[in-house]
Every structure is written in C-alpha cells, then in structure tokens.
Design a protein around this motif. Structure first.
Motif, PDB file in Angstrom:
ATOM      1  N   PRO A   1       0.825  -1.203   0.000  1.00 45.41           N
ATOM      2  CA  PRO A   1       0.000   0.000   0.000  1.00 45.41           C
ATOM      3  C   PRO A   1       0.871   1.270   0.000  1.00 45.41           C
ATOM      4  O   PRO A   1       1.877   1.330   0.698  1.00 45.41           O
ATOM      5  N   ARG A   2       0.527   2.230  -0.834  1.00 49.30           N
ATOM      6  CA  ARG A   2       1.212   3.515  -1.026  1.00 49.30           C
ATOM      7  C   ARG A   2       2.535   3.401  -1.792  1.00 49.30           C
ATOM      8  O   ARG A   2       3.201   4.408  -2.008  1.00 49.30           O
ATOM      9  N   ALA A   3       2.941   2.217  -2.187  1.00 44.17           N
ATOM     10  CA  ALA A   3       4.185   2.059  -2.965  1.00 44.17           C
ATOM     11  C   ALA A   3       3.910   2.368  -4.440  1.00 44.17           C
ATOM     12  O   ALA A   3       2.766   2.331  -4.893  1.00 44.17           O
ATOM     13  N   ARG A   4       4.981   2.674  -5.185  1.00 42.09           N
ATOM     14  CA  ARG A   4       4.846   3.060  -6.587  1.00 42.09           C
ATOM     15  C   ARG A   4       5.677   2.183  -7.509  1.00 42.09           C
ATOM     16  O   ARG A   4       6.756   1.724  -7.140  1.00 42.09           O
ATOM     17  N   ALA A   5       5.163   2.049  -8.714  1.00 38.67           N
ATOM     18  CA  ALA A   5       5.911   1.479  -9.832  1.00 38.67           C
ATOM     19  C   ALA A   5       5.933   2.555 -10.904  1.00 38.67           C
ATOM     20  O   ALA A   5       5.084   3.452 -10.916  1.00 38.67           O
ATOM     21  N   VAL A   6       6.910   2.479 -11.803  1.00 38.68           N
ATOM     22  CA  VAL A   6       7.015   3.473 -12.867  1.00 38.68           C
ATOM     23  C   VAL A   6       7.282   2.790 -14.204  1.00 38.68           C
ATOM     24  O   VAL A   6       7.810   1.679 -14.260  1.00 38.68           O
ATOM     25  N   ALA A   7       6.912   3.475 -15.264  1.00 40.37           N
ATOM     26  CA  ALA A   7       7.265   3.094 -16.629  1.00 40.37           C
ATOM     27  C   ALA A   7       7.675   4.385 -17.323  1.00 40.37           C
ATOM     28  O   ALA A   7       7.049   5.431 -17.119  1.00 40.37           O
ATOM     29  N   THR A   8       8.731   4.333 -18.120  1.00 45.73           N
ATOM     30  CA  THR A   8       9.178   5.527 -18.833  1.00 45.73           C
ATOM     31  C   THR A   8       8.438   5.634 -20.153  1.00 45.73           C
ATOM     32  O   THR A   8       8.391   4.683 -20.928  1.00 45.73           O
ATOM     33  N   LEU A   9       7.869   6.805 -20.397  1.00 44.57           N
ATOM     34  CA  LEU A   9       7.130   7.091 -21.620  1.00 44.57           C
ATOM     35  C   LEU A   9       7.942   8.075 -22.449  1.00 44.57           C
ATOM     36  O   LEU A   9       8.329   9.136 -21.956  1.00 44.57           O
ATOM     37  N   ARG A  10       8.229   7.706 -23.692  1.00 44.85           N
ATOM     38  CA  ARG A  10       8.897   8.621 -24.625  1.00 44.85           C
ATOM     39  C   ARG A  10       7.835   9.186 -25.556  1.00 44.85           C
ATOM     40  O   ARG A  10       7.070   8.439 -26.153  1.00 44.85           O
ATOM     41  N   VAL A  11       7.784  10.514 -25.649  1.00 43.76           N
ATOM     42  CA  VAL A  11       6.832  11.192 -26.523  1.00 43.76           C
ATOM     43  C   VAL A  11       7.627  11.971 -27.567  1.00 43.76           C
ATOM     44  O   VAL A  11       8.329  12.932 -27.229  1.00 43.76           O
ATOM     45  N   ALA A  12       7.550  11.527 -28.817  1.00 45.78           N
ATOM     46  CA  ALA A  12       8.186  12.267 -29.906  1.00 45.78           C
ATOM     47  C   ALA A  12       7.304  13.466 -30.241  1.00 45.78           C
ATOM     48  O   ALA A  12       6.076  13.361 -30.263  1.00 45.78           O
ATOM     49  N   HIS A  13       7.912  14.602 -30.485  1.00 48.96           N
ATOM     50  CA  HIS A  13       7.164  15.830 -30.754  1.00 48.96           C
ATOM     51  C   HIS A  13       6.466  15.749 -32.103  1.00 48.96           C
ATOM     52  O   HIS A  13       7.092  15.463 -33.125  1.00 48.96           O
TER      53      HIS A  13
ATOM     54  N   VAL B   1       6.968   2.989 -24.663  1.00 50.18           N
ATOM     55  CA  VAL B   1       6.875   2.832 -23.221  1.00 50.18           C
ATOM     56  C   VAL B   1       7.691   1.615 -22.778  1.00 50.18           C
ATOM     57  O   VAL B   1       7.799   0.630 -23.492  1.00 50.18           O
ATOM     58  N   THR B   2       8.290   1.716 -21.592  1.00 50.19           N
ATOM     59  CA  THR B   2       9.027   0.588 -21.010  1.00 50.19           C
ATOM     60  C   THR B   2       8.097  -0.253 -20.141  1.00 50.19           C
ATOM     61  O   THR B   2       7.003   0.194 -19.787  1.00 50.19           O
ATOM     62  N   ALA B   3       8.557  -1.415 -19.764  1.00 52.26           N
ATOM     63  CA  ALA B   3       7.843  -2.237 -18.785  1.00 52.26           C
ATOM     64  C   ALA B   3       7.896  -1.530 -17.425  1.00 52.26           C
ATOM     65  O   ALA B   3       8.785  -0.704 -17.182  1.00 52.26           O
ATOM     66  N   VAL B   4       6.951  -1.838 -16.562  1.00 48.33           N
ATOM     67  CA  VAL B   4       6.950  -1.247 -15.220  1.00 48.33           C
ATOM     68  C   VAL B   4       8.130  -1.782 -14.422  1.00 48.33           C
ATOM     69  O   VAL B   4       8.590  -2.906 -14.615  1.00 48.33           O
ATOM     70  N   SER B   5       8.611  -0.936 -13.516  1.00 40.87           N
ATOM     71  CA  SER B   5       9.678  -1.319 -12.596  1.00 40.87           C
ATOM     72  C   SER B   5       9.394  -0.675 -11.252  1.00 40.87           C
ATOM     73  O   SER B   5       8.582   0.254 -11.157  1.00 40.87           O
ATOM     74  N   ALA B   6      10.076  -1.138 -10.227  1.00 37.23           N
ATOM     75  CA  ALA B   6       9.896  -0.554  -8.902  1.00 37.23           C
ATOM     76  C   ALA B   6      10.418   0.872  -8.907  1.00 37.23           C
ATOM     77  O   ALA B   6      11.421   1.173  -9.552  1.00 37.23           O
ATOM     78  N   ALA B   7       9.738   1.754  -8.186  1.00 36.06           N
ATOM     79  CA  ALA B   7      10.150   3.173  -8.144  1.00 36.06           C
ATOM     80  C   ALA B   7      11.270   3.336  -7.139  1.00 36.06           C
ATOM     81  O   ALA B   7      11.433   2.587  -6.220  1.00 36.06           O
TER      82      ALA B   7
END
Length: 173
Positions: free
Chosen positions: A108-120, A167-173
């Motif tokens: 609970p309250r923990a986070r995971a992240v994925a990096t999103l690349r947005v080309a202009h 987008v990358t796979a999720v990983s621990a924050a």
C-alpha cells in the motif's frame, strides 16, 4: 515532482501480457493479486534527463491506493485521446525492446514506474502526421481491462504510421 489527476474509465478488451518473473525479480507469493486500476493512482511525473532531440521522456507512475499489496508485470498500454471518454488519436505506444520484464509487488502507497517517450508531433512531416489536439493519455495498467485517463494537453499525430509514443515495462520506483 508534479503528479496529475486521473479519472477511471470503463474500456473494451485488451490483449493481456503474460510474463514470467526474470532472474533477480522479487520473489513473492503467487497469491499476490494483480493491481486493479481502481486501486491505482496513475499520473505523469518528470523523468530525470527528461528531453532528447525531438522527444520528451516522462514517468508514468502507478501508486497502490488499496489496503493490500498487489502485483504488476509487463507493459502498460498508452495512447493519446481527445478527452476522458474521447477517441484514440494516432497509434498506441510501442513497447521498448531490450527492457527486462519483472514482477513488481506494490505494498500500500508504494509506486511502480514506466518511462514514456513522446516524440514531438511538430518533428514529423505533415504528410505522415496530421497533428490534432489531444487532452491526455488513456493508460491501461499492465494486465488490466480498465483504463485511467491522465491529463496531458498537446498535439498528437493522428496518422498511425507516425510512431509517436513508446513505453518501457513497469519497474519498482
């Protein structure tokens, strides 16, 4: 770090990603349930090193707002949309190759992240893009069928040939 609000949406079907934990992944009970969209706060945050020529990098954050631990594995589905209940604009995000897929358990309250690349969008030839205003992103957390809307105003290429998101796979924050 600035987090943006989300809105939960009902969605159609989604191809599910099945992945086994890789070497070095956190070992947990297989009874840890998959994180449900209703128990996640999905937001965007600035990514360290946030820009490269023609692209912006942002972190998609997934915070467990539930009372119990849950697990995530794989890639989120991400696409530009015209609004919280709006239509998709352009192609969905491509999965970034060469990124390890690991099972992440969120207390609970923990986070995971994925990096999103947005080309202009402005960097694509008009004949391959046809830029259109968008209100945000539709995000499917990994292995779910319910989406979250994340506000992100801007322009997206409406032609699917323009691969604007990855987008990358999720990983621990």
């Amino acid at each position: 770090m600035r987090l943006l609000p989300t809105t939960l949406l009902a969605a159609g079907t989604l191809a599910l990603v099945a992945a086994a934990p890789t070497a070095g992944a956190t070992r947990t009970s297989t009874r840890t349930p998959t994180c449900r969209t209703s128990n996640l706060h999905v937001a965007l945050a600035a990514s360290p090193g946030g820009q490269a020529a023609g692209s912006t990098f942002e972190l998609l954050t997934f915070t467990n707002t539930g009372k119990a631990s849950c697990a995530m594995v794989g890639f989120p589905g991400v696409s530009f949309v015209t609004g919280p209940n709006g239509r998709q604009v352009g192609a969905a995000a491509q999965r970034t190759a060469g990124v390890a897929v690991r099972r992440v358990v969120l207390a609970p309250r923990a986070r995971a992240v994925a990096t999103l690349r947005v080309a202009h969008a402005a960097d694509f030839p008009p004949t391959r893009c046809r830029a259109q205003k968008v209100a945000g992103l539709r995000v499917f957390p990994p292995n779910t069928r319910t989406t979250a809307f994340v506000s992100r105003r801007g322009f997206a290429c409406s032609m699917r040939v323009a691969r604007q998101l990855s987008v990358t796979a999720v990983s621990a924050a």
